[in-house]
Design a protein around this motif. Structure first.
Motif, PDB file in Angstrom:
ATOM      1  N   ASP A 305     -34.377 -13.473 -39.665  1.00  0.00           N
ATOM      2  CA  ASP A 305     -34.782 -12.357 -38.710  1.00  0.00           C
ATOM      3  C   ASP A 305     -36.103 -11.705 -39.608  1.00  0.00           C
ATOM      4  OD1 ASP A 305     -35.624 -10.527 -36.935  1.00  0.00           O
ATOM      5  OD2 ASP A 305     -33.533  -9.884 -36.581  1.00  0.00           O
ATOM      6  N   GLN A 308     -38.785 -10.013 -35.440  1.00  0.00           N
ATOM      7  CA  GLN A 308     -39.071 -10.758 -34.106  1.00  0.00           C
ATOM      8  C   GLN A 308     -37.915 -11.384 -33.318  1.00  0.00           C
ATOM      9  OE1 GLN A 308     -42.117 -13.563 -34.875  1.00  0.00           O
ATOM     10  NE2 GLN A 308     -43.698 -12.290 -35.565  1.00  0.00           N
ATOM     11  N   GLY A 309     -36.922 -10.904 -33.930  1.00  0.00           N
ATOM     12  CA  GLY A 309     -35.587 -11.451 -33.217  1.00  0.00           C
ATOM     13  C   GLY A 309     -34.790 -12.477 -34.218  1.00  0.00           C
ATOM     14  N   PRO A 310     -33.668 -12.778 -33.913  1.00  0.00           N
ATOM     15  CA  PRO A 310     -32.776 -13.440 -34.726  1.00  0.00           C
ATOM     16  C   PRO A 310     -33.147 -15.070 -34.435  1.00  0.00           C
ATOM     17  CG  PRO A 310     -31.391 -12.784 -33.105  1.00  0.00           C
ATOM     18  CD  PRO A 310     -32.597 -11.815 -32.912  1.00  0.00           C
ATOM     19  N   ALA A 311     -33.365 -16.105 -35.519  1.00  0.00           N
ATOM     20  CA  ALA A 311     -33.795 -17.303 -35.496  1.00  0.00           C
ATOM     21  C   ALA A 311     -32.789 -18.209 -36.176  1.00  0.00           C
ATOM     22  CB  ALA A 311     -35.296 -17.401 -35.533  1.00  0.00           C
ATOM     23  N   PRO A 326     -35.545 -19.338 -31.790  1.00  0.00           N
ATOM     24  CA  PRO A 326     -34.949 -18.198 -31.675  1.00  0.00           C
ATOM     25  C   PRO A 326     -33.780 -18.361 -30.867  1.00  0.00           C
ATOM     26  CG  PRO A 326     -37.400 -17.963 -30.896  1.00  0.00           C
ATOM     27  CD  PRO A 326     -36.913 -19.546 -31.168  1.00  0.00           C
ATOM     28  N   THR A 328     -29.783 -16.557 -29.109  1.00  0.00           N
ATOM     29  CA  THR A 328     -29.160 -15.487 -28.697  1.00  0.00           C
ATOM     30  C   THR A 328     -27.709 -15.201 -29.440  1.00  0.00           C
ATOM     31  OG1 THR A 328     -30.092 -16.007 -26.615  1.00  0.00           O
ATOM     32  CG2 THR A 328     -28.135 -14.416 -26.483  1.00  0.00           C
ATOM     33  N   TYR A 332     -21.482 -10.318 -34.282  1.00  0.00           N
ATOM     34  CA  TYR A 332     -21.344 -10.421 -35.658  1.00  0.00           C
ATOM     35  C   TYR A 332     -19.960 -10.357 -36.169  1.00  0.00           C
ATOM     36  CZ  TYR A 332     -26.538 -10.073 -35.465  1.00  0.00           C
ATOM     37  OH  TYR A 332     -27.868 -10.238 -35.051  1.00  0.00           O
ATOM     38  N   GLY A 342     -30.077 -21.342 -27.763  1.00  0.00           N
ATOM     39  CA  GLY A 342     -31.112 -21.102 -28.431  1.00  0.00           C
ATOM     40  C   GLY A 342     -31.019 -22.630 -29.303  1.00  0.00           C
TER      41      GLY A 342
END
Length: 371
Positions: A305, A308-311, A326, A328, A332, A342
């Motif tokens: 990350d 730009q969002g988790p990937a 990317p 969803t 955690y 994703g």
């Protein structure tokens, strides 16, 4: 005439200095061009295999296959067993004889009832004739009302005796038919409690027959999972064929726990069970939460990350190429991340060193972790 050649003049100190400065730069440029043309070696990476599962783990229990309906059949009359016509494990059809009593006394009762019916029929015929004659005589004035009343009463009594005799004959014939024990429906014999020569009483259990049209899995459920048994999704697998799953539906749950084991007896119907599901087989009943979201558990170190969002970095098994996808994130944990979308089931993603990767890199897998 001699020709003279001038010898080369030695480099001055300034020339030697310039040459010393230019030569390393030229060599460095050549090395840079060679390095750019040479392919970069594949970087070894640690990858994890994506596996989606329910957020709450499934719970499994040992179950046994039982018939939904299992009846103890018995004779409706008393008598001595003359023959037992079936053994345990035999399949029977509806109306098939299973055992028979000695019917000598029952046949005598039928003969007696038939004789009583004949006598009652004769008596009724005589009484009815007297009644008709009395009616004619009283019309002509040759008989009294009292005599005619007695004749009518005798005729009514004869009619009642004939009805009684007819009913007694029907009962005697029914009792004779009850001397043969027949199956009510198609099924399989699971137990025999009588032998030839044994005297049995009416209603005494003689042969147990289980129906094959409805089978169920019987299991003991801990009290902590009673609610999941009521509302959850249940499946059954046989120990003899663990690759095939059968849909199970809760049909009956005991209202009270067993005092010794503190478990609740539950019966799950198996609407898809065929001939391969035999009675008495051992099975595994699996309970899962209803409609629960499926997640993939991956290490936190696999998450990439940069605002730009988790990937996740996905690895192509054949070429070693990388692709940043990317994803969803559901939640955690202390060491893991729960991903809901994703990536696909069975996909390989980089688990360590994701910050140092570049889309142009090619990698090779050195180890795979399954989560």
């Amino acid at each position: 005439m001699s020709t003279s050649h001038a010898s080369p003049r030695p480099l001055s100190s300034i020339g030697r200095l310039i040459l010393a400065l230019i030569l390393p730069a030229m060599l460095a440029a050549c090395d840079t061009q060679s390095a750019e043309k040479a392919p970069r070696p594949d970087r070894p990476v640690l990858v994890a295999t994506v596996h989606f599962e329910r957020l709450s783990p499934e719970r499994s229990f040992v179950a046994s296959i039982r018939p939904r309906i299992e009846s103890d059949l018995g004779f409706r009359v008393s008598g001595k067993v003359a023959r037992r016509l079936v053994d345990v494990g035999e399949r029977v059809g509806a109306g098939q004889p299973l055992a028979a009593l000695d019917d000598t006394d029952l046949r005598l009762q039928v003969d007696q009832a038939e004789a009583e019916q004949r006598a009652a029929t004769t008596a009724l015929a005589q009484a009815a004739a007297d009644e008709r004659r009395g009616a004619e005589l009283i019309k002509k004035g040759w008989s009294t009302d009292a005599t005619y009343d007695r004749q009518k009463a005798a005729a009514e009594e004869a009619r009642g005796r004939l009805t009684h005799a007819q009913r007694a004959l029907e009962l005697a014939r029914n009792n004779l038919s009850y001397a043969t024990l027949a199956a009510d429906t198609a099924g399989v014999v699971t137990a025999t409690m009588i032998e030839p020569g044994q005297v049995v009483a009416p209603g005494q259990a003689a042969i147990r027959v289980a129906r094959l049209d409805a089978k169920e899995a019987v299991v003991a459920i801990p009290e902590a999972l009673v609610e999941r048994a009521r509302s959850g999704t249940a499946t059954v697998t046989l120990w003899s064929n663990a690759d095939k799953r059968y849909t199970a539906q809760l049909r009956e749950l005991a209202p009270a726990a067993d005092p010794a084991t503190r478990t609740y007896l539950a019966r799950f119907s198996l609407p898809d069970a065929g001939e391969e599901v035999a009675l008495g087989m051992t099975a595994t009943l699996t309970l899962a939460e209803p409609g629960e979201e499926r997640v993939a558990r991956l290490p936190l170190s696999a998450l990439f990350d940069q605002g730009q969002g988790p990937a996740l970095w996905s690895v192509d098994e054949k070429t070693g190429a990388l692709a940043l996808k990317p994803v969803t994130v559901k939640a955690y944990d202390s060491r893991d991340v729960l991903v809901t979308g994703g990536v696909e089931e069975g996909e390989r993603v980089v688990a360590l060193g994701v910050q140092k990767l570049d889309p142009k890199d090619h990698v090779k897998t050195v180890q795979a972790l399954t989560f």
